[in-house]
Design a protein around this motif. Structure first.
Motif, PDB file in Angstrom:
ATOM      1  N   THR A   1       2.617  -2.174  12.217  1.00  7.36           N
ATOM      2  CA  THR A   1       3.775  -2.351  11.959  1.00  7.36           C
ATOM      3  C   THR A   1       4.667  -1.917  12.533  1.00  7.36           C
ATOM      4  OG1 THR A   1       3.551  -1.656   9.643  1.00  7.36           O
ATOM      5  CG2 THR A   1       2.616  -4.123   9.872  1.00  7.36           C
ATOM      6  N   ALA A   2       5.754  -1.615  12.095  1.00  9.33           N
ATOM      7  CA  ALA A   2       6.793  -0.285  12.389  1.00  9.33           C
ATOM      8  C   ALA A   2       6.486   1.008  11.479  1.00  9.33           C
ATOM      9  CB  ALA A   2       8.033  -0.293  11.975  1.00  9.33           C
ATOM     10  N   ARG A   3       5.813   0.269   9.897  1.00 13.43           N
ATOM     11  CA  ARG A   3       5.752   2.020   9.211  1.00 13.43           C
ATOM     12  C   ARG A   3       4.377   2.167   9.142  1.00 13.43           C
ATOM     13  NH1 ARG A   3       9.459   1.350   4.014  1.00 13.43           N
ATOM     14  NH2 ARG A   3       9.277   3.982   4.177  1.00 13.43           N
ATOM     15  N   CYS A   4       2.697   1.063  10.008  1.00 11.39           N
ATOM     16  CA  CYS A   4       1.565   1.509  10.028  1.00 11.39           C
ATOM     17  C   CYS A   4       1.013   1.462  11.131  1.00 11.39           C
ATOM     18  CB  CYS A   4       1.288   0.470   8.280  1.00 11.39           C
ATOM     19  SG  CYS A   4      -0.301   0.856   8.388  1.00 11.39           S
ATOM     20  N   ALA A   5       0.645   2.995  12.049  1.00 12.64           N
ATOM     21  CA  ALA A   5       0.296   2.256  12.513  1.00 12.64           C
ATOM     22  C   ALA A   5      -0.836   1.522  13.405  1.00 12.64           C
ATOM     23  CB  ALA A   5      -0.031   3.146  13.788  1.00 12.64           C
ATOM     24  N   ASN A   6      -2.058   1.390  12.147  1.00 14.90           N
ATOM     25  CA  ASN A   6      -3.703   1.192  12.105  1.00 14.90           C
ATOM     26  C   ASN A   6      -3.228   0.162  10.883  1.00 14.90           C
ATOM     27  OD1 ASN A   6      -4.992   2.230  14.421  1.00 14.90           O
ATOM     28  ND2 ASN A   6      -4.454   5.130  12.377  1.00 14.90           N
ATOM     29  N   ALA A   7      -2.589  -0.988  11.159  1.00 17.07           N
ATOM     30  CA  ALA A   7      -1.990  -2.201  10.514  1.00 17.07           C
ATOM     31  C   ALA A   7      -3.561  -3.475  10.328  1.00 17.07           C
ATOM     32  CB  ALA A   7      -1.000  -3.010  10.471  1.00 17.07           C
TER      33      ALA A   7
ATOM     34  N   HIS B   1       0.663  -0.887   0.091  1.00 16.62           N
ATOM     35  CA  HIS B   1       0.408  -0.079  -0.438  1.00 16.62           C
ATOM     36  C   HIS B   1       1.094   1.305  -0.406  1.00 16.62           C
ATOM     37  CE1 HIS B   1       0.165   0.848   4.633  1.00 16.62           C
ATOM     38  NE2 HIS B   1       0.712  -0.260   4.314  1.00 16.62           N
ATOM     39  N   ASN B   2      -0.030   2.294  -0.746  1.00 17.88           N
ATOM     40  CA  ASN B   2       1.521   3.573  -0.361  1.00 17.88           C
ATOM     41  C   ASN B   2       0.281   4.390   0.546  1.00 17.88           C
ATOM     42  OD1 ASN B   2       2.434   2.857  -2.864  1.00 17.88           O
ATOM     43  ND2 ASN B   2       1.172   3.761  -4.055  1.00 17.88           N
ATOM     44  N   ASP B   3      -1.223   4.545   0.807  1.00 14.37           N
ATOM     45  CA  ASP B   3      -1.929   5.013   1.567  1.00 14.37           C
ATOM     46  C   ASP B   3      -1.709   4.596   2.858  1.00 14.37           C
ATOM     47  OD1 ASP B   3      -2.344   6.755  -0.499  1.00 14.37           O
ATOM     48  OD2 ASP B   3      -4.170   6.464  -0.956  1.00 14.37           O
ATOM     49  N   ARG B   4      -1.995   5.525   4.091  1.00 13.65           N
ATOM     50  CA  ARG B   4      -2.305   4.178   5.191  1.00 13.65           C
ATOM     51  C   ARG B   4      -3.064   5.080   6.060  1.00 13.65           C
ATOM     52  NH1 ARG B   4       0.571   7.364   9.413  1.00 13.65           N
ATOM     53  NH2 ARG B   4       1.613   9.614   7.970  1.00 13.65           N
ATOM     54  N   VAL B   5      -4.273   4.640   7.104  1.00 14.10           N
ATOM     55  CA  VAL B   5      -4.754   5.006   7.719  1.00 14.10           C
ATOM     56  C   VAL B   5      -4.567   6.140   8.835  1.00 14.10           C
ATOM     57  CG1 VAL B   5      -6.684   4.751   9.355  1.00 14.10           C
ATOM     58  CG2 VAL B   5      -6.728   3.473   7.098  1.00 14.10           C
ATOM     59  N   ALA B   6      -4.637   6.778   8.924  1.00 18.01           N
ATOM     60  CA  ALA B   6      -3.924   8.112  10.095  1.00 18.01           C
ATOM     61  C   ALA B   6      -4.331   8.007  11.318  1.00 18.01           C
ATOM     62  CB  ALA B   6      -3.219   9.338   9.486  1.00 18.01           C
ATOM     63  N   GLU B   7      -5.860   8.335  10.493  1.00 16.11           N
ATOM     64  CA  GLU B   7      -6.817   8.276  12.438  1.00 16.11           C
ATOM     65  C   GLU B   7      -7.652   7.644  12.326  1.00 16.11           C
ATOM     66  OE1 GLU B   7      -8.238  12.437  12.896  1.00 16.11           O
ATOM     67  OE2 GLU B   7      -5.905  13.529  12.743  1.00 16.11           O
ATOM     68  N   LEU B   8      -8.248   6.613  13.142  1.00 17.96           N
ATOM     69  CA  LEU B   8      -9.411   5.927  12.796  1.00 17.96           C
ATOM     70  C   LEU B   8     -10.723   6.604  12.909  1.00 17.96           C
ATOM     71  CD1 LEU B   8      -8.677   2.555  15.351  1.00 17.96           C
ATOM     72  CD2 LEU B   8      -7.354   3.615  12.339  1.00 17.96           C
ATOM     73  N   PRO B   9     -11.648   5.866  12.526  1.00 11.39           N
ATOM     74  CA  PRO B   9     -13.223   5.957  12.958  1.00 11.39           C
ATOM     75  C   PRO B   9     -13.442   6.493  14.439  1.00 11.39           C
ATOM     76  CG  PRO B   9     -12.956   5.219  11.000  1.00 11.39           C
ATOM     77  CD  PRO B   9     -11.955   5.042  11.501  1.00 11.39           C
ATOM     78  N   GLU B  10     -15.108   7.220  14.533  1.00 14.16           N
ATOM     79  CA  GLU B  10     -14.955   6.903  16.114  1.00 14.16           C
ATOM     80  C   GLU B  10     -15.602   5.490  16.138  1.00 14.16           C
ATOM     81  OE1 GLU B  10     -17.468  10.514  17.208  1.00 14.16           O
ATOM     82  OE2 GLU B  10     -18.044   8.895  18.835  1.00 14.16           O
ATOM     83  N   GLY B  11     -15.757   4.511  17.427  1.00 13.34           N
ATOM     84  CA  GLY B  11     -15.972   3.743  17.677  1.00 13.34           C
ATOM     85  C   GLY B  11     -14.501   2.714  17.278  1.00 13.34           C
ATOM     86  N   PHE B  12     -13.735   2.636  16.857  1.00 12.60           N
ATOM     87  CA  PHE B  12     -12.753   1.814  16.225  1.00 12.60           C
ATOM     88  C   PHE B  12     -11.703   1.619  17.344  1.00 12.60           C
ATOM     89  CE2 PHE B  12     -15.215   2.052  13.136  1.00 12.60           C
ATOM     90  CZ  PHE B  12     -14.857   0.938  11.919  1.00 12.60           C
ATOM     91  N   CYS B  13     -10.872   0.580  17.291  1.00 13.54           N
ATOM     92  CA  CYS B  13      -9.727   0.433  18.186  1.00 13.54           C
ATOM     93  C   CYS B  13      -8.300  -0.163  17.229  1.00 13.54           C
ATOM     94  CB  CYS B  13     -10.223  -0.131  19.460  1.00 13.54           C
ATOM     95  SG  CYS B  13      -9.875  -1.962  19.930  1.00 13.54           S
ATOM     96  N   ALA B  14      -7.643   0.369  17.068  1.00 13.11           N
ATOM     97  CA  ALA B  14      -6.699  -0.269  16.947  1.00 13.11           C
ATOM     98  C   ALA B  14      -5.856  -1.894  17.257  1.00 13.11           C
ATOM     99  CB  ALA B  14      -5.214   0.288  16.181  1.00 13.11           C
ATOM    100  N   THR B  15      -5.846  -2.392  16.310  1.00  9.73           N
ATOM    101  CA  THR B  15      -5.616  -3.970  17.303  1.00  9.73           C
ATOM    102  C   THR B  15      -4.075  -5.027  15.943  1.00  9.73           C
ATOM    103  OG1 THR B  15      -6.927  -4.866  15.093  1.00  9.73           O
ATOM    104  CG2 THR B  15      -8.189  -5.006  17.123  1.00  9.73           C
ATOM    105  N   ALA B  16      -3.764  -3.955  15.430  1.00 13.95           N
ATOM    106  CA  ALA B  16      -2.012  -5.060  15.181  1.00 13.95           C
ATOM    107  C   ALA B  16      -1.523  -3.660  14.357  1.00 13.95           C
ATOM    108  CB  ALA B  16      -2.600  -5.713  14.139  1.00 13.95           C
TER     109      ALA B  16
END
Ligand code: XMP
Length: 516
Positions: free
Chosen positions: A153-159, A136-151
């Protein structure tokens, strides 16, 4: 397929989309790939128990980016977004996707984020740290309300991220690709633990239901199948035969361009084992006389395609009124990319098929929802011998594109013998299933050699063996030297007019699998 629970794979044009569908079906869950443009009502008419949104080449931030209606996320039907699909969930529900060229590609280490990942069901049985496949090129920088990050990687906070309450799950990586070590487990968790599928999709059920449906549809009318001897048309024919017996007529055209023993083995199976209404048309002379002196590969294909239609039409006329024409179309030919491009099939690859307007009232394609490996499983279920079920693909124009240059009966005979020896040695070595396609080619090159004490000036045979998943790209197979040595020695000793054998070590691209 209304009798089965259904998962819909919504296609946004990614390169692995068919793979997603195959993996889901491997879990015993029936799924179909539909374009992302399919209206929501149409999707819901099918009562899906889950959706997977695929990857795709676009950026969700582009004004023309493919989207799906936001309502899809509030239907109470679980959704798994993969790659582009994950970004689409985030962008649609108020998160932020950045196109900051922080691309990530290939096998990457992924770490689960606790406790979120353990509270949910998607990562059950997945190690805290594992390898995933990113592209991927783009990345999800901010999650929508109600979501939590579950994984991450070094370059992707919301894998990976999820909103369990709404049944929405997203993974930036590709679980369908084998490099994602726990990919299969994650897809399995999604279909069983999240969506609650029962996993009742079985080939035996498909075969049984298809037979019943075909019987009902065809009633006491008649059907015709142009059998090529390949896996798809054979399975289609046997399925139809089970449904309507002698009201199916199979026409088999022996165009004189088949491999050694092939026409006889098809006939033996159809007439002997299945007792089909089987018409063999020996048309070798017609094909060969039209091919005389023709050297250009596309011209050969055209001639064979035209002649094939003519022969089938003539044979059909002799049979009388038929209402249905059976074709062995399979799912990869049917799936349209989510971006609206039709599936990539080289036009010449349709040679050997019939046009849709040859005067039959309706086309029946009983395998149109099956992948190739499922067609083989259906074949085994129907009792078709393994050697036919596992037959490698064979081009419609047959040996004519493996005799380089002009095609003559003598050259065909030479090639047939060399090819049979190569196939025999591959079979003897027990490596046939490890190779996707293998064959001999008769080049139009003569070289000097020595046979006994005599100078010889004879033909060069090339051997080709490739490994591929999709036949669009391929690598040459590393056939052991001992097997090549045995085949080579037998060919120069047993086949007249051949004094040299070479092995083709080119990948596709830039070469193609066939030499013409
Ligand atoms: P190429 O040579 O394009 O082949 O790398 C890819 C696959 O397609 C088969 N092929 C054909 N099949 N009619 C067919 O039905 C054709 O004209 C034809 N040309 C190539 C080839 O055997 C390989 O499996």
């Amino acid at each position: 397929m209304p009798d089965h629970e259904l998962l819909i794979v919504l296609d946004f044009g990614g390169q692995y989309n068919q793979l997603i569908a195959r993996r889901v079906r491997d879990e015993g869950v029936y799924c179909e790939v539909l374009p992302y443009t399919t209206p929501l009502e149409k999707l819901m008419e099918r009562s899906p128990k889950g959706f997977i949104l695929t990857g795709g080449p676009n950026s969700v931030n582009a004004p023309t980016a493919p989207r799906c209606p936001a309502e899809l996320f509030s239907l109470g039907v679980p959704v798994l977004g993969i790659c582009y699909g994950a970004q689409l969930i985030a962008a649609t529900l108020g998160g932020r996707v950045l196109s900051d060229e922080k691309s990530e590609y290939g096998a990457v280490e992924m770490t689960l984020i606790e406790p979120g990942a353990r509270d949910g069901r998607l990562f059950t049985g997945v190690d805290a740290v594992s390898t995933c496949w990113m592209s991927h090129n783009d990345r999800v920088a901010e999650l929508p309300e109600g979501f939590c990050a579950t994984a991450r990687t070094a370059r992707c906070a919301n894998a990976a991220f999820e909103d369990r309450a709404r049944g929405l799950y997203a993974v930036q990586f590709h679980p369908e690709v084998l490099h994602t070590v726990f990919g299969r487990q994650i897809l399995k968790n999604f279909v069983y633990a999240v969506c609650g599928f029962s996993g009742d999709w079985r080939m035996s059920g498909f075969v049984r239901d298809s037979i019943a449906r075909l019987r009902e549809k065809i009633g006491d009318k008649k059907a015709l199948c142009a059998l090529s001897g390949g896996v798809d048309s054979t399975v289609a024919a046997v399925l139809l035969h089970r449904a309507i017996g002698k009201r199916l007529t199979c026409i088999f055209v022996d165009n004189g361009l088949l491999r050694k023993g092939e026409a006889d083995s098809v006939e033996a199976m159809c007439k002997g084992q299945f007792e089909m209404n089987f018409v063999r048309v020996d048309a070798a002379d017609r094909f060969l006389s039209r091919l005389a002196g023709v050297t250009e590969p596309e011209r050969k294909r055209k001639i064979i395609g035209e002649e094939f239609i003519r022969v089938v039409e003539e044979a059909a006329k002799r049979i009388g009124q038929v209402d249905f024409l059976v074709q062995g179309t399979i799912y990869p030919d049917v799936i349209e990319s989510g971006l609206g491009d039709s599936a990539v099939i080289k036009s010449h690859h349709n040679v050997g098929g019939l046009p849709k307007d040859v005067g039959f009232s309706e086309i029946i394609e009983p395998l149109r929802l099956l992948f190739k490996d499922e067609v083989r499983r259906a074949g085994l279920e129907l009792g078709i011998p393994e050697e036919i079920v596992w037959r490698q693909p064979f081009p419609g124009p047959g040996l004519s594109v493996r005799v380089l240059g002009d095609v003559t009966e003598e050259k065909l005979a030479t090639l047939r013998e060399a090819d049979a020896i190569f196939r025999e040695e591959i079979a003897n070595a027990g490596i046939a299933r490890d190779i996707s396609q293998y064959f001999a080619v008769l080049t139009n090159l003569k070289t000097v050699g020595v046979k006994g004490d005599e100078r010889s000036y004879e033909s060069v045979v090339a051997l080709r063996a490739v490994k591929t998943d999709d036949f669009m790209t391929a690598d040459f197979s590393r056939v052991p030297y001992e097997v090549l040595a045995k085949a080579s020695s037998r060919i120069v000793n047993e086949v007249p007019r051949v004094n040299r054998v070479v092995y083709d070590i080119t990948a596709k691209p830039p070469a193609t699998i066939e030499w013409e």
